[in-house]
Design a protein around this motif. Structure first.
Motif, PDB file in Angstrom:
ATOM      1  N   GLU A   1       0.842  -1.190   0.000  1.00 55.75           N
ATOM      2  CA  GLU A   1       0.000   0.000   0.000  1.00 55.75           C
ATOM      3  C   GLU A   1       0.882   1.248   0.000  1.00 55.75           C
ATOM      4  O   GLU A   1       1.808   1.370   0.789  1.00 55.75           O
ATOM      5  N   GLY A   2       0.605   2.172  -0.902  1.00 52.60           N
ATOM      6  CA  GLY A   2       1.373   3.414  -0.967  1.00 52.60           C
ATOM      7  C   GLY A   2       2.674   3.304  -1.724  1.00 52.60           C
ATOM      8  O   GLY A   2       3.528   4.197  -1.617  1.00 52.60           O
TER       9      GLY A   2
ATOM     10  N   TYR B   1       4.453   6.181  -3.658  1.00 50.19           N
ATOM     11  CA  TYR B   1       5.231   7.234  -3.006  1.00 50.19           C
ATOM     12  C   TYR B   1       6.722   6.896  -2.921  1.00 50.19           C
ATOM     13  O   TYR B   1       7.526   7.738  -2.512  1.00 50.19           O
TER      14      TYR B   1
ATOM     15  N   LYS C   1       3.324  -0.523   4.636  1.00 49.94           N
ATOM     16  CA  LYS C   1       2.665   0.523   3.853  1.00 49.94           C
ATOM     17  C   LYS C   1       3.444   1.831   3.950  1.00 49.94           C
ATOM     18  O   LYS C   1       4.269   2.034   4.847  1.00 49.94           O
TER      19      LYS C   1
ATOM     20  N   GLN D   1       2.610   6.118   3.532  1.00 50.21           N
ATOM     21  CA  GLN D   1       1.594   7.160   3.381  1.00 50.21           C
ATOM     22  C   GLN D   1       2.253   8.523   3.314  1.00 50.21           C
ATOM     23  O   GLN D   1       3.328   8.737   3.882  1.00 50.21           O
ATOM     24  N   LYS D   2       1.594   9.433   2.624  1.00 44.27           N
ATOM     25  CA  LYS D   2       2.078  10.809   2.563  1.00 44.27           C
ATOM     26  C   LYS D   2       1.454  11.597   3.713  1.00 44.27           C
ATOM     27  O   LYS D   2       0.256  11.530   3.953  1.00 44.27           O
TER      28      LYS D   2
ATOM     29  N   HIS E   1       5.516   8.704   5.475  1.00 43.50           N
ATOM     30  CA  HIS E   1       5.503   7.852   6.662  1.00 43.50           C
ATOM     31  C   HIS E   1       5.546   6.394   6.199  1.00 43.50           C
ATOM     32  O   HIS E   1       4.779   5.991   5.318  1.00 43.50           O
TER      33      HIS E   1
END
Length: 443
Positions: free
Chosen positions: A146-147, A150, A230, A232-233, A239
């Motif tokens: 996930e992610g 990025y 994962k 995340q932005k 992160h």
């Protein structure tokens, strides 16, 4: 419709070397490339990285001598370093293309696909040949998490206009460790997150530990057993979480968790070739399951290290094997291969590195030897494996000049030079070569 003796797919070091060799033999050759002429090494990989690494090496060598009377406040200007790198790599595609054209090699730009008729389709044009050679190389492997969108790659890192303050690298392979050192030396706060333990694959554990300790002393932090879950932005930052709940934040995250062979677009199943997770399987003659199609370089499924010089070696072997005048029916035999992780200190190995018994091992700390003390090398270690004839079979070494010494040992190993043979040579002093006598003699 023109038919060729050979169609080569991929204009990297291996594909180009084969194309040049066959053209020199009088064969008609078409070379197909869908990205940059010259391939990964001069455009995205070894060459631009080592141009940047030269500043890291110079800075660290100077700092090693600060206590000896050398003073100054050295720093690396990221923009100037990247500009120097770009001045080289930006000229590679046009220079490569001009060289190929000057040799009389036909070129076509675009993605190649095999058709049911056994031809190669590029755009809307079909091209035929007696034999085909796949040299499409490999690319940074993407993480299926996930992610993942990025995550940046090593290619992205080399093109950064500015260096962020906080950088995370995923993976502890050659690419990750070299780029991490560049970022660290240029002033970034750098962390390396590894999926497994802090052990460098394929290297002696003692040397692997000492190398990582050396990088830690220089300011790089390591986190092991980090199984990425994962990304995340979070505003302008990113992160990253592990499956066990640990998390870190950085300005950019570089994924360097290996490379994947470029095979998806080739439509290989149409011509009877199955691929593995590591690339294209070939026999000892670099021949695929289709007798008219060969493959070489990083696209191969092979145990041999996927290095640029190896691709060139395979290209020369295949050109000789397929030569009209060649009587060569022997399978490819690889010599002892040197591999190096570059940096302020370098970790290198060649040949047999597993100890058979205590009588065959020479393990030395050379840090206090004059050759290394003269240049203030912070740590110089070597482990050599010999046989009963006192011939060197392999070695692992760690020092600021390991890249030079490994090539000297390369000659000794591949030419089976023993102590008696070495005693007939006189080396310049003081150099790393002048110490070879003692490497043979020590027990």
């Amino acid at each position: 419709m023109k038919k060729y003796d050979y169609i080569v797919i991929g204009a990297g070091p291996g594909g180009n070397a084969f194309a040049y060799e066959m053209k020199a033999q009088g064969a008609s050759v078409l070379l197909v490339e869908k990205d940059k002429w010259g391939g990964t090494c001069p455009n995205y990989g070894c060459d631009p990285t080592k141009i940047m690494m030269a500043l890291v090496e110079a800075k660290q060598r100077a700092e090693n001598l600060f206590s000896a009377g050398l003073h100054g406040n050295l720093h690396i200007d990221w923009k100037e370093m990247v500009a120097r790198k770009n001045a080289y790599s930006n000229a590679v595609p046009s220079r490569t293309r001009k060289g190929l054209e000057s040799a009389g090699i036909d070129l076509v730009f675009g993605a190649a696909h095999f058709t049911k008729s056994g031809a190669v389709l590029v755009g809307e044009e079909e091209y035929f040949a007696d034999r085909y050679v796949i040299a499409t190389g490999a690319r940074p492997r993407a993480l299926d998490i996930e992610g993942s969108k990025y995550l940046l790659t090593s290619n992205d890192f080399l093109d950064l206009e500015e260096l962020p303050q906080r950088v995370i690298f995923l993976g502890a392979g050659y690419v990750s460790l070299e780029l991490a050192q560049i970022a660290n030396a240029a002033g970034a706060e750098v962390s390396v997150l590894t999926h497994g333990g802090l052990v460098l694959s394929g290297f002696d554990e003692e040397f692997s530990d000492r190398y990582i300790q050396q990088l830690q002393k220089e300011g790089i932090s390591f986190v092991d057993s980090f199984s990425t879950q994962k990304v995340q932005k979070a505003g302008k930052k990113f992160h990253i979480w592990a499956e066990d709940g640990r998390d870190f934040t950085a300005d950019i995250i570089i994924s360097a968790v290996g490379r994947a062979a470029n095979v998806e677009e080739l439509n290989l199943e149409t011509v009877g070739i199955e691929t593995s997770a590591k690339g294209i399987p070939v026999n000892g003659f670099l021949q695929t399951a289709n007798p008219n199609i060969y493959a070489l370089g990083d696209v191969l499924d092979k145990k041999i290290p996927k290095l640029t010089p190896v691709s060139g070696f395979e290209a020369r072997y295949l050109a000789h094997h397929l030569s009209r005048e060649s009587q060569n029916k022997e399978e490819i035999q690889y010599p002892a291969l040197p591999t190096v992780i570059f940096g302020s200190s370098k970790l290198a190995k060649i040949g047999q590195t597993q100890v058979i018994d205590s009588e065959t091992e020479r393990s030395l700390d050379m840090t206090e030897w004059y050759t290394y003390k003269r240049i203030a090398d912070p740590l110089s270690k070597i482990k050599i494996i010999v046989n009963q004839k006192n011939e060197i079979l392999g070695a692992t070494l760690l020092s600021t000049v390991a890249d030079e010494l490994i090539n000297i040992l390369n000659f000794c190993i591949n030419q089976s030079i023993n102590l008696e043979g070495f005693q007939h040579m006189i080396m310049a002093y003081p150099t790393i070569a002048s110490d070879l006598f003692y490497l043979y003699k020590q027990k």
